[in-house]
Design an enzyme around this catalytic site. Structure first.
Site, mmCIF file in Angstrom:
data_model
loop_
_atom_site.group_PDB
_atom_site.id
_atom_site.type_symbol
_atom_site.label_atom_id
_atom_site.label_comp_id
_atom_site.label_asym_id
_atom_site.label_seq_id
_atom_site.Cartn_x
_atom_site.Cartn_y
_atom_site.Cartn_z
ATOM 1 N N GLU A 213 1.689 -7.906 -5.028
ATOM 2 C CA GLU A 213 1.838 -6.628 -4.335
ATOM 3 C C GLU A 213 3.201 -6.022 -4.624
ATOM 4 O O GLU A 213 4.150 -6.722 -4.944
ATOM 5 C CB GLU A 213 1.634 -6.815 -2.826
ATOM 6 C CG GLU A 213 0.255 -7.383 -2.490
ATOM 7 C CD GLU A 213 -0.030 -7.437 -0.995
ATOM 8 O OE1 GLU A 213 0.476 -6.570 -0.250
ATOM 9 O OE2 GLU A 213 -0.766 -8.351 -0.575
ATOM 10 N N TYR A 214 3.273 -4.700 -4.520
ATOM 11 C CA TYR A 214 4.495 -3.947 -4.835
ATOM 12 C C TYR A 214 4.951 -4.234 -6.257
ATOM 13 O O TYR A 214 6.127 -4.455 -6.528
ATOM 14 C CB TYR A 214 5.592 -4.242 -3.808
ATOM 15 C CG TYR A 214 5.190 -3.836 -2.407
ATOM 16 C CD1 TYR A 214 5.252 -2.510 -1.998
ATOM 17 C CD2 TYR A 214 4.708 -4.786 -1.505
ATOM 18 C CE1 TYR A 214 4.854 -2.124 -0.720
ATOM 19 C CE2 TYR A 214 4.299 -4.416 -0.222
ATOM 20 C CZ TYR A 214 4.385 -3.089 0.160
ATOM 21 O OH TYR A 214 3.973 -2.717 1.409
ATOM 22 N N MET A 276 -7.953 -4.720 -0.026
ATOM 23 C CA MET A 276 -7.202 -4.992 1.201
ATOM 24 C C MET A 276 -7.293 -3.791 2.150
ATOM 25 O O MET A 276 -6.328 -3.065 2.377
ATOM 26 C CB MET A 276 -5.756 -5.352 0.862
ATOM 27 C CG MET A 276 -5.647 -6.657 0.092
ATOM 28 S SD MET A 276 -3.940 -7.169 -0.254
ATOM 29 C CE MET A 276 -3.497 -6.038 -1.572
ATOM 30 N N THR A 277 -8.479 -3.626 2.707
ATOM 31 C CA THR A 277 -8.777 -2.454 3.542
ATOM 32 C C THR A 277 -8.344 -2.690 4.983
ATOM 33 O O THR A 277 -9.163 -2.758 5.909
ATOM 34 C CB THR A 277 -10.281 -2.125 3.456
ATOM 35 O OG1 THR A 277 -11.043 -3.342 3.499
ATOM 36 C CG2 THR A 277 -10.608 -1.381 2.187
ATOM 37 N N TYR A 278 -7.041 -2.812 5.148
ATOM 38 C CA TYR A 278 -6.441 -2.978 6.470
ATOM 39 C C TYR A 278 -4.975 -2.562 6.377
ATOM 40 O O TYR A 278 -4.494 -2.178 5.307
ATOM 41 C CB TYR A 278 -6.548 -4.419 6.975
ATOM 42 C CG TYR A 278 -6.488 -5.497 5.917
ATOM 43 C CD1 TYR A 278 -5.294 -5.791 5.253
ATOM 44 C CD2 TYR A 278 -7.620 -6.217 5.565
ATOM 45 C CE1 TYR A 278 -5.240 -6.775 4.279
ATOM 46 C CE2 TYR A 278 -7.578 -7.207 4.581
ATOM 47 C CZ TYR A 278 -6.383 -7.476 3.951
ATOM 48 O OH TYR A 278 -6.329 -8.450 2.972
ATOM 49 N N GLU A 279 -4.286 -2.623 7.507
ATOM 50 C CA GLU A 279 -2.866 -2.289 7.604
ATOM 51 C C GLU A 279 -2.585 -0.784 7.601
ATOM 52 O O GLU A 279 -1.475 -0.360 7.287
ATOM 53 C CB GLU A 279 -2.043 -2.975 6.519
ATOM 54 C CG GLU A 279 -1.856 -4.469 6.754
ATOM 55 C CD GLU A 279 -1.057 -4.770 8.024
ATOM 56 O OE1 GLU A 279 0.159 -4.505 8.060
ATOM 57 O OE2 GLU A 279 -1.675 -5.259 8.986
ATOM 58 N N TRP A 402 -8.750 -11.408 6.491
ATOM 59 C CA TRP A 402 -7.311 -11.607 6.593
ATOM 60 C C TRP A 402 -6.968 -11.450 8.074
ATOM 61 O O TRP A 402 -7.116 -10.374 8.633
ATOM 62 C CB TRP A 402 -6.519 -10.588 5.770
ATOM 63 C CG TRP A 402 -5.052 -10.775 5.986
ATOM 64 C CD1 TRP A 402 -4.258 -10.133 6.885
ATOM 65 C CD2 TRP A 402 -4.209 -11.716 5.306
ATOM 66 N NE1 TRP A 402 -2.970 -10.597 6.815
ATOM 67 C CE2 TRP A 402 -2.916 -11.571 5.861
ATOM 68 C CE3 TRP A 402 -4.433 -12.668 4.309
ATOM 69 C CZ2 TRP A 402 -1.840 -12.338 5.427
ATOM 70 C CZ3 TRP A 402 -3.360 -13.421 3.884
ATOM 71 C CH2 TRP A 402 -2.080 -13.257 4.428
#
Length: 424
Positions: A213-214, A276-279, A402
């Site tokens: 990530e990033y 990553m369908t959250y946050e 997650w």
């Protein structure tokens, strides 16, 4: 299974008589104790084998279908209803027989000790894969390893295929410099791949999951090249290769989190992807639903145009967030805890639970002992059902949790009612 939303005056005894189940069954399905009180707006899983539903005051066919994980059209067809808007209070509706699709289910687990091991003992039957999180990559190509041998043994005994999860995490979070070094220094990259292959063979992993990530935007093509090298080494040895992808809404989405994640190339090279369908409701941001269905759907709408449906898993958050109000940018982060604890908070402060229809997410507000106002967004049986329905509507590969919580019993009942879990 039926999802009952608690109304004023409801008690466990009333629900027992209404649905023909025992208090123990309700308590087990919802993680309740005999002393727990119900909260208005709380969703409860009722593990009933009823074949009929009796229409209550204010219910629509759409609401009834949503509670049972079916569609108004299927209920109408089974009951020979001509007008979907004309149902009567007290009317007895036959429920359609469910045909459950087979789906893969992955879960990330942070606690690899006795707590995590006990968790997999209890819920392993609901999983296809388990990702102990995570083997942290270092800038010299080495990996910070995990003490996960006992966990992996238990996983295999439950027919759960363990995946080696690697990330560019360090003590301060996701490190862009580490991943840049790995992607630009080819001897370091080769050393990393050698270490991955060695650990996977030693510990008996079935596949690799890459969570970088990033990643600097200029390293997009280098990241694609790295994934190709992993596939070249691991596929001939029988290992799967997958990735975790930021929740992009388009191919041109800007931002360090998104730009280096090349959806079409990941879809072409890899066995599957975890979106990553959250946050959206992140700890340092303003209060909102953590995994709002309307935003999850927008991500999926883009993903299916460039990745085969059969390779897509949507990420599902299994946690809650508590923001102190008013929200101040740069102020203290929201607290994160389990959905089960969110219900305990609502009970303690007698806070009625509301449900946002756009995001398909529950929330409540309360005032603590110091007079501070709070809002809590979390997940419950209804929000889980909505996301599982999305997976079925788009015929996706499956779901990825997650992160596994200490307790959230509802999710396993809703999942079991929605899918047959694929075991490798």
């Amino acid at each position: 299974m039926y999802i009952h939303v608690v109304e004023r005056g409801d008690t466990l005894w009333i629900l027992v008589n209404r649905y023909g189940v025992t208090i123990r069954q309700i308590n087990t399905a919802n993680g309740l104790s005999d002393s727990d009180k119900l909260v208005i707006g709380q969703s409860l899983v009722i593990p009933t084998a009823n074949e009929y539903h009796t229409v209550k005051q204010g219910e629509s066919l759409w609401q009834i279908a949503k509670l049972y994980g079916t569609t108004p059209e299927r209920i109408a067809q089974v009951n020979q209803l001509v007008n979907l808007n004309l149902i009567q209070v007290g009317q007895r509706l036959k429920l359609p027989t469910k045909t459950k699709p087979f789906k893969e289910v992955n879960a990330y687990l942070i606690n690899q000790g006795s707590t995590g091991q006990k968790m997999i003992e209890q819920i392993g039957q609901h999983l296809t894969y388990l990702c102990p999180f995570s083997y942290e990559v270092r800038s010299d190509g080495s990996l910070k390893t995990l003490n996960d041998l006992n966990l992996l043994t238990i996983s295999r005994s439950k027919q759960v295929a363990p995946l080696m999860s690697i990330s560019n995490l360090d003590d301060k979070g996701f490190n862009s410099a580490i991943v840049h070094t790995v992607l630009t220094d080819l001897p370091v990259q080769q050393s990393l791949i050698d270490n991955i292959v060695r650990i996977m063979a030693e510990k008996g992993f079935r596949g690799l999951n890459v969570d970088f990530e990033y990643v600097p935007s200029g390293d997009r093509e280098r990241y694609n090249y790295f994934l190709q090298q992993l596939v070249n080494r691991l596929h001939p040895r029988g290992y799967s290769v997958s990735s975790a992808l930021a929740p992009k809404l388009s191919s041109i989405q800007k931002g360090l989190l998104y730009e280096a994640h090349d959806y079409p190339i990941h879809g072409q090279l890899l066995d599957f992807m975890v979106l990553m369908t959250y946050e959206w409701g992140w700890a340092g941001g303003p209060p909102m639903a953590i995994s709002p269905l309307n935003m999850v759907k927008r991500v999926v709408d883009y993903a299916v145009t460039v990745i085969p449906n059969s390779k897509i898993m949507i990420g599902i958050a299994l946690y809650a967030r508590d923001w102190t109000l008013p929200y101040v940018k740069g102020g203290p982060n929201a607290r994160t805890f389990s959905p089960q604890y969110a219900i305990q908070l609502a009970t303690r402060y007698h806070a009625p639970i509301q449900y946002d229809q756009l995001s398909q997410s529950p929330f409540f507000e309360y005032t603590d002992e110091q007079g501070r106002n709070h809002v809590v967004w979390f997940e419950d049986a209804r929000s889980m059902q909505a996301k599982f329905n999305l997976v079925k509507d788009y015929n996706l590969r499956g779901i990825s949790y997650w992160v596994l919580p200490a307790s959230f019993e509802q999710v396993w009942y809703v999942q079991e009612d929605s899918f047959e879990v694929i075991k490798l």
